[in-house]
Design a protein around this motif. Structure first.
Motif, PDB file in Angstrom:
ATOM      1  N   ARG A  56      -3.831 -22.629   9.717  1.00 54.91           N
ATOM      2  CA  ARG A  56      -2.626 -23.019  10.448  1.00 54.91           C
ATOM      3  C   ARG A  56      -2.665 -24.499  10.825  1.00 54.91           C
ATOM      4  O   ARG A  56      -1.672 -25.217  10.680  1.00 54.91           O
ATOM      5  CB  ARG A  56      -2.463 -22.143  11.691  1.00 54.91           C
ATOM      6  N   TYR A 117       3.146 -20.965  11.588  1.00 51.02           N
ATOM      7  CA  TYR A 117       2.374 -21.753  12.541  1.00 51.02           C
ATOM      8  C   TYR A 117       3.308 -22.683  13.308  1.00 51.02           C
ATOM      9  O   TYR A 117       4.404 -23.021  12.854  1.00 51.02           O
ATOM     10  CB  TYR A 117       1.279 -22.568  11.851  1.00 51.02           C
ATOM     11  N   ASP A 121       1.566 -23.867  19.491  1.00 52.57           N
ATOM     12  CA  ASP A 121       0.896 -22.581  19.712  1.00 52.57           C
ATOM     13  C   ASP A 121      -0.305 -22.831  20.627  1.00 52.57           C
ATOM     14  O   ASP A 121      -1.176 -23.656  20.323  1.00 52.57           O
ATOM     15  CB  ASP A 121       0.442 -22.020  18.356  1.00 52.57           C
TER      16      ASP A 121
END
Length: 306
Positions: A56, A117, A121
């Motif tokens: 990611r 992704y 995050d």
């Protein structure tokens, strides 16, 4: 202009405003660690490898930055951002960090395997922060000077405020936190050509003009050597990346030189001047630093009294 660095179009002045504090103090472990160019080189490469272990982050950097066309420039800009968080005036650091966060809000996509992704995050923000802290501190401890357990704890505490400005929710408080995070993410880690491409570029002699290619290669091998064994195994970084005794001795010797030779024009030196200290303050012996700080604080108090 003297004292200015540029980061993504923002001008960062480490000399002004006079007296404005950074998020870490001049007598902090952070100021000691980040002044050493060899520790930054080794730790920074290790941090990138740890970040790129997760598809990611690797995809986010590869797809949304200049890394694939200008990996050296991108790495240097990341280094400047780190300097701002440690040495920059708090106001400038807040502006830069907010700018980075605004930019990250647009970094979204899918990995080649189809996993979504986002740069915001929390799990990824936590990991990126953890890899930087682990990389720089471990590099300094291993190749420059041993760091006591108490000072390691101080180092993590000193980075808390800046990490939270970036949106990190679980900044490291100790090395055990790093390994707990690593254990959770480890099943995701995988070898990838981007990792070896990055290392090849760092070993090529292009990363730092004027620095012998052999030293740059030794720094890369030193960075691989501080990766946890399980990470190196997952990334399939084999014996060709082993750090041999001659290479380790070279990195330590250069780290010692970097620890002793002042760089007054560096962010570290300029930050000292901003706070009324000699530009060479961080390269002096600890007892001399303590004396200078005492005299500076006494002089400031006397000035305020009048």
């Amino acid at each position: 202009m003297l004292g200015m660095e540029s980061y993504l179009g923002w001008k960062i002045d480490f000399l002004h405003p006079e007296g404005e504090p950074a998020f870490a103090r001049p007598d902090s472990v952070s100021w000691r660690v980040f002044k050493n160019r060899i520790a930054l080189g080794v730790g920074g490469i290790a941090a990138v490898l740890l970040e790129f272990s997760d598809a990611r982050i690797r995809s986010g950097v590869w797809d949304h930055s200049a890394f694939k066309t200008d990996p050296i420039g991108r790495s240097k800009r990341t280094g400047i951002a780190a300097m701002v968080g440690v040495y920059g005036p708090q106001g400038a650091a807040r502006r830069v960090i907010q700018g980075v966060t605004n930019m990250h809000a647009h970094v979204k996509g899918e990995t080649p395997s189809g996993e979504a992704y986002s740069a915001l995050d929390v799990e990824l923000l936590d990991w990126v922060s953890a890899t930087a802290s682990y990389g720089f501190l471990t590099a300094y401890d291993r190749f420059i000077k041993p760091v006591s357990e108490a000072d390691k704890t101080r180092f993590y505490e000193e980075g808390d405020a800046v990490a939270r400005l970036y949106g990190v929710q679980h900044p490291l408080t100790c090395e055990a936190d790093f390994h707990a995070m690593l254990d959770k993410l480890l099943p995701r880690f995988e070898p990838h050509p981007i990792n070896t491409q990055f290392l090849d570029i760092m070993k090529s002699g292009r990363a730092a003009k004027g620095v012998p290619k052999g030293l740059q290669s030794a720094i890369v091998h030193a960075a691989v050597s501080i990766l946890p064994d399980v990470v190196r195994e997952r990334l399939a970084l084999g014996p060709e990346y082993d750090l041999h005794p001659k290479g380790a001795a070279t990195v330590k010797a250069m780290g010692t030189v970097a620890e002793r030779i002042p760089l007054p024009s560096s962010p570290a030196g300029q930050a000292c001047v901003r706070l009324g200290l000699p530009a060479t303050f961080l390269w002096k012996r600890p007892e001399k630093q303590a004396s200078i700080l005492h005299n500076t604080q006494a002089g400031t108090a006397a000035s305020l009294a009048h």
